[in-house]
Write a protein that holds these residues in place. Structure first.
Motif, mmCIF file in Angstrom:
data_model
loop_
_atom_site.group_PDB
_atom_site.id
_atom_site.type_symbol
_atom_site.label_atom_id
_atom_site.label_comp_id
_atom_site.label_asym_id
_atom_site.label_seq_id
_atom_site.Cartn_x
_atom_site.Cartn_y
_atom_site.Cartn_z
ATOM 1 N N ASN A 192 -45.894 -9.205 -49.914
ATOM 2 C CA ASN A 192 -47.325 -9.014 -49.750
ATOM 3 C C ASN A 192 -48.036 -9.907 -50.765
ATOM 4 O OD1 ASN A 192 -49.971 -8.220 -49.695
ATOM 5 N ND2 ASN A 192 -49.539 -6.020 -49.780
ATOM 6 N N ASP B 37 -52.562 -8.939 -49.947
ATOM 7 C CA ASP B 37 -52.787 -8.270 -48.660
ATOM 8 C C ASP B 37 -52.496 -9.177 -47.461
ATOM 9 O OD1 ASP B 37 -53.563 -5.915 -49.926
ATOM 10 O OD2 ASP B 37 -55.664 -6.571 -50.052
ATOM 11 N N ALA C 35 -47.124 -6.178 -53.984
ATOM 12 C CA ALA C 35 -48.234 -7.137 -54.042
ATOM 13 C C ALA C 35 -47.985 -8.164 -55.122
ATOM 14 C CB ALA C 35 -49.550 -6.409 -54.304
#
Length: 674
Positions: free
Chosen positions: A563, A566, A673
């Motif tokens: 990721n 996003d 992330a």
């Protein structure tokens, strides 16, 4: 004077003029009322004829004279451009090209019958009987005239490759010529410049040729000749035979063709361009490449020395080398428009052969790329254009039944994108038939298993050797030869080809991506284990650190996704991909690259920064390795491999399709992330 160089210039310029002639003829078919196009068409043939006459190529002069007469009537609107005349003039253009390539006039005998057939076909379009002998071309009327010419040759005529005696040979074929040479301007031996011309001439010419034909002798000289042309009345003929007439004679009808009469020393500066042999230019690029490698070595040693002065000198050297590199590469950059224009004739002739009405639309002709790439992409493009005409575009009746215009459209488009050039071949035909391709693939045993294939995988089957869905073999297609060669030749240029159906025009689109140059690029270095890899800098979007939580995690190797702010980003672990020994360190980095609309992250151990990269081809035993496009030599002498980003992205795409078919979408869930 170097006659070999002058002849080569004649051949090169004649071929360029004949290329222009073909282009203008094709434009005239669409805009027959354009007077400037008609004039430009006439000038092409007129210049070729005049140049051939200077070098004594009478076999070229005799044929082009008749073509010139027809084009003269065309530009004065005595006749109009019909389909029949356009076809004939195009064939005459091809024949002139053959005649120009014959250096020895005696070899023209084998083309004499072809010349005469074309001259006979030209008969109805001009008022002059086609010449049976070369001498017939110089007679515009049967009335003899006496002409006096005063010729002053510029001192630097030899430096510009002009033969000062070339016009004498041309005029001597027009009639009886008397020559008086003046050497008064020749200096003493100590002051004489061997490359300067000091001669002037007084000529007396008896001929039935027109004034325009006489002027042609000096056309190529531009402002290197200062010429006065005078027609002498019959009362002065006796005086002419005794010598050149007096300038003060009231019987002279002076006609000057001097652009700057009386101002010989105020000539225009010469055009700021010159021809360079391609092999000399290639050698320059090779030497610049070696200079780049040497400069990298100097920078490396300066960095190790720790001396500030050495580092500053190395940095200045790198800047200069980069400027030299960019300037040298610009010398090899040419517009792709000339290659595109070749296909106007191809589409026109194919349309007539297969009974279709097809228009070729060209955009992005000004887009530039390396001349080596331009030369090698011509054949693949030729096959794609012919394929679009034969396979893609339907017959006019079929198109009208579908509610389309009877005239089909093939489009060539070129543009720059992310440091590469994209060339698209589009057609508004019937597109590709998925079921038909699948059936043919099963028939040829190209498919294994009953798995579901994406449209992209199905369409790419047409690139398989021997693949063809055409039921009847024709002169153009049906043997399954060509598309596999197209793909192989494009990949040999470090490019890629993508097939889209339906395309941008509703039919089929072939999208080709090519590097701008095959010699030197800006690269980004990265280390994986003991190996160093180069990523083309134009494709790099950003660099970021792989989260510590994911380093050495088995789940990363399993998922191949992360990721990134996003955004789901597919990744490739270069250590696993190229099976590098050892284990990854505690810190790893991601180089995010983009090619077209696709992005991927390359996981590496260490980022080493930017460096100019000289591309070296891979040897035969490594050329089959997927994901590598070449190699380079670093300043340390170490060999580094250049990554083929398009090939890596293709592998990612295939991996995604495989995951989709196996319905394992949960594997693609973002892990963490960045």
């Amino acid at each position: 004077m170097n006659m070999e160089l002058a002849l080569q210039t004649f051949f090169d310029e004649s071929r360029e003029l004949l290329t222009d002639m073909e282009r203008i003829l094709l434009q005239l078919e669409s805009f027959p009322g354009d007077a400037e196009l008609r004039n430009a068409l006439f000038r092409c043939v007129h210049t070729v004829k005049g140049s051939a006459g200077i070098f004594g190529f009478q076999h070229v002069v005799s044929f082009t004279h008749v073509v010139e007469n027809v084009l003269d009537r065309l530009r004065t609107e005595e006749i109009h451009l019909s389909q029949l005349l356009a076809d004939l003039l195009l064939r005459c253009r091809d024949h002139i090209s053959l005649l120009v390539d014959i250096a020895d006039p005696e070899d023209a005998v084998r083309l004499a019958s072809a010349s005469q057939r074309l001259l006979t076909e030209l008969g109805p379009f001009h008022s002059v009987t086609p010449p049976q002998t070369p001498q017939a071309v110089v007679a515009d009327s049967h009335q003899q005239h006496q002409w006096r010419l005063s010729v002053q040759i510029a001192a630097d005529a030899l430096r510009f490759g002009m033969d000062p005696l070339g016009f004498i040979g041309y005029l001597s074929r027009l009639g009886q010529l008397q020559v008086t040479t003046s050497s008064q301007a020749v200096p003493c031996l100590a002051e004489l410049e061997p490359e300067s011309c000091y001669l002037s001439f007084e000529l007396a010419l008896t001929t039935d040729a027109s004034e325009a034909l006489i002027k042609e002798a000096f056309e190529l000289g531009n402002d290197l000749y200062q010429v006065q042309l005078e027609c002498v009345q019959s009362a002065q003929l006796a005086k002419l035979s005794a010598g050149p007439p007096n300038d003060s004679s009231p019987e002279l009808l002076a006609r000057t063709i001097d652009k700057d009469a009386g101002q010989a020393h105020r000539r225009k500066p010469p055009a700021q361009h010159f021809r360079v042999q391609a092999d000399k230019l290639d050698r320059l690029i090779n030497l610049v490449g070696e200079l780049v490698i040497a400069s990298a070595s100097v920078s490396l040693n300066a960095g190790h020395s720790g001396d500030a002065v050495s580092r500053e000198s190395a940095a200045n050297l790198n800047l200069l080398v980069e400027d030299i590199r960019n300037s040298s590469l610009e010398l090899r950059m040419v517009a792709i428009g000339e290659t595109f224009q070749r296909f106007q004739r191809v589409v026109r002739d194919l349309s007539a052969e297969i009974g279709k009405d097809i228009q070729l639309d060209i955009t992005g002709a000004e887009t530039e790329l390396d001349k080596t790439v331009v030369e090698k992409i011509g054949d693949p493009l030729m096959h794609l254009v012919r394929n679009a005409c034969d396979h893609g575009i339907e017959l006019p009746a079929v198109r009208q039944q579908k509610g389309k215009l009877a005239q089909g459209l093939v489009q060539l488009n070129a543009y720059h994108e992310s440091g590469a050039i994209v060339i698209e071949v589009n057609d508004d035909g019937n597109g590709l038939n998925r079921q038909k391709i699948l059936a043919k693939a099963k028939e040829k045993h190209l498919l294994t298993g009953d798995g579901h294939l994406s449209d992209s995988e199905v369409f790419n089957l047409i690139f398989e050797p021997g693949f063809s869905t055409v039921e009847q073999v024709t002169n153009l297609s049906g043997r399954g030869v060509g598309m596999d060669v197209v793909k192989r030749n494009i990949e040999a240029l470090r490019g890629s080809v993508e097939l889209i159906s339906p395309g941008t025009l509703g039919g089929t689109t072939f999208r080709i991506r090519l590097p701008l140059t095959l010699a030197i690029i800006d690269g980004f270095l990265a280390r994986v284990g003991d190996a160093t890899y180069v990523v083309p800098l134009d494709l790099v979007v950003e660099c970021t650190e792989l989260p510590k939580a994911l380093c050495n995690a088995d789940v990363v190797s399993t998922s191949h996704y992360i990721n990134l702010r996003d955004e789901v980003l597919p990744i490739i672990l270069l250590r696993e991909h190229f099976m590098q020994p050892g284990t990854s360190g505690r810190r790893q980095n991601i180089i995010v690259v983009r090619h077209g609309a696709h992005k991927v992250g390359l996981v590496v151990d260490e980022l080493l920064g930017e460096q100019q990269t000289v591309i070296k081809p891979l040897s035969g035993i490594f050329s089959h390795v997927k994901g590598l496009s070449g190699s380079t030599i670093l300043g340390s002498g170490q060999v580094s491999l250049i990554l083929d980003v398009p090939a890596l992205l293709q592998q990612v795409s295939q991996r995604e399709d495989s995951l989709d078919r196996s319905n394992n979408r949960h594997v693609r869930a973002p892990l963490a992330a960045c």
